[in-house]
Design an enzyme around this catalytic site. Structure first.
Site, short mmCIF file in Angstrom:
data_model
loop_
_atom_site.label_atom_id
_atom_site.label_comp_id
_atom_site.label_asym_id
_atom_site.label_seq_id
_atom_site.Cartn_x
_atom_site.Cartn_y
_atom_site.Cartn_z
N ASN A 161 0.85 -1.18 0.00
CA ASN A 161 0.00 0.00 0.00
C ASN A 161 0.90 1.25 0.00
OD1 ASN A 161 -1.40 2.28 1.09
ND2 ASN A 161 -2.99 0.91 1.88
N GLY B 92 0.31 4.41 0.21
CA GLY B 92 0.02 5.39 1.26
C GLY B 92 0.70 5.00 2.57
N ASP C 31 -1.10 -3.78 10.18
CA ASP C 31 -2.48 -4.06 9.80
C ASP C 31 -3.32 -3.00 10.47
OD1 ASP C 31 -3.98 -5.87 8.08
OD2 ASP C 31 -5.21 -6.16 9.86
P1 IMP Z 1 -4.63 -3.37 5.33
O1 IMP Z 1 -3.64 -3.12 4.24
O2 IMP Z 1 -5.31 -4.70 5.24
O3 IMP Z 1 -4.04 -3.11 6.68
O4 IMP Z 1 -5.80 -2.29 5.11
C1 IMP Z 1 -5.77 -1.07 5.69
C2 IMP Z 1 -6.92 -0.23 5.13
O5 IMP Z 1 -7.45 0.55 6.21
C3 IMP Z 1 -6.43 0.78 4.09
O6 IMP Z 1 -6.51 0.27 2.79
C4 IMP Z 1 -7.39 1.94 4.31
O7 IMP Z 1 -8.60 1.70 3.65
C5 IMP Z 1 -7.65 1.89 5.82
N1 IMP Z 1 -6.65 2.72 6.54
C6 IMP Z 1 -5.68 2.30 7.39
N2 IMP Z 1 -4.96 3.34 7.84
C7 IMP Z 1 -5.46 4.43 7.25
C8 IMP Z 1 -5.10 5.82 7.29
O8 IMP Z 1 -4.14 6.26 7.94
N3 IMP Z 1 -5.87 6.64 6.55
C9 IMP Z 1 -6.91 6.20 5.81
N4 IMP Z 1 -7.28 4.93 5.70
C10 IMP Z 1 -6.56 4.03 6.42
#
Ligand code: IMP
Length: 218
Positions: free
Chosen positions: A10, A12, A69
């Site tokens: 990701n 971001g 996560d």
């Molecule tokens: P993961 O990659 O399975 O941990 O998914 C995390 C998801 O949570 C991201 O794709 C976002 O949709 C959301 N998320 C987590 N942290 C943030 C943040 O700091 N800002 C906005 N969305 C976030």
């Protein structure tokens, strides 16, 4: 610890993790540059999914691995989307927003639709950071933090990623997407969890100090 692989694709998150860890003199490498396949995230808790991702990256690279996560938990939705935040709009429910746009836009549209008649707008982000020193590490470092706010009625701002345009920080009256990156990186769930990790890493590299004397010496 000189080099850590980041178990995330990701952009971001990678940008935020790199910025927050930059003061530590540790080289960080994204797992995609080392050809690590994405781990399954089948669990219903952040900590289990973070551990699965870190372990997977350590197993494929032989390096210490850091996984995040995270997700947004909305009070009126009993904590949903939670661990399903990334693909919330793709879940089969009668309320799916459907439509076009990026994954983030579709997730946000779905969330707004589900909260359309809801007055309780409280929500928090949760971030669990796990660091495995190697794939069979029996004591991975686990750090968890939250960032509390409210869901606004319409998206605001262009910064950040994910749910940031909807997530308002009450003390600042700004959404995550209206904050400067350096400000978000001081107060966010990820910033707080990574700060805890930095402290733990610093402690684990300190030489042990001796605080007692043997009682048997004459
Ligand atoms: P993961 O990659 O399975 O941990 O998914 C995390 C998801 O949570 C991201 O794709 C976002 O949709 C959301 N998320 C987590 N942290 C943030 C943040 O700091 N800002 C906005 N969305 C976030």
């Amino acid at each position: 610890m000189k080099k850590i692989v980041i178990a995330s694709n990701n952009v971001g998150k990678l940008t935020e993790i790199a910025a927050i860890l930059s003061p530590l003199e540790i080289e960080i490498v994204a797992q995609s540059t080392l050809g690590v396949p994405e781990a399954e995230e089948p669990y219903c808790t952040f900590v289990e999914n973070a551990l699965a991702k870190a372990r997977n990256a350590s197993r494929h690279t032989g390096l210490p691995a850091l996984a995040d996560d995270s997700g947004i938990c909305v009070a009126a939705l009993n904590g949903a989307p939670g661990v399903h935040s990334a693909r919330f709009a793709d879940e089969a429910t009668s309320n799916t927003a459907g439509g076009h746009g990026s994954q983030d836009q579709r997730n946000n549209e779905k969330l707004l639709k589900l909260l359309a008649n809801e007055s309780n707008r409280k929500a928090h982000y949760c971030c669990v950071i796990v660091l495995t020193r190697h794939a069979n590490d029996p004591q991975p470092i686990v750090c968890e933090a939250e960032w509390h706010g409210e869901i606004v009625m319409t998206p605001r701002g262009t910064g950040g990623f994910g749910y940031d345009p909807l997530f308002m920080v009450p003390e600042l009256r700004r959404t995550g997407a209206e904050l400067k990156a350096e400000d978000k990186n001081r107060i966010s769930h990820r910033a707080k969890a990574l700060a805890m990790l930095a402290t733990r890493l610093a402690e684990s590299t300190k030489p042990p100090h001796r605080t007692f004397r043997t009682p048997f010496r004459r």
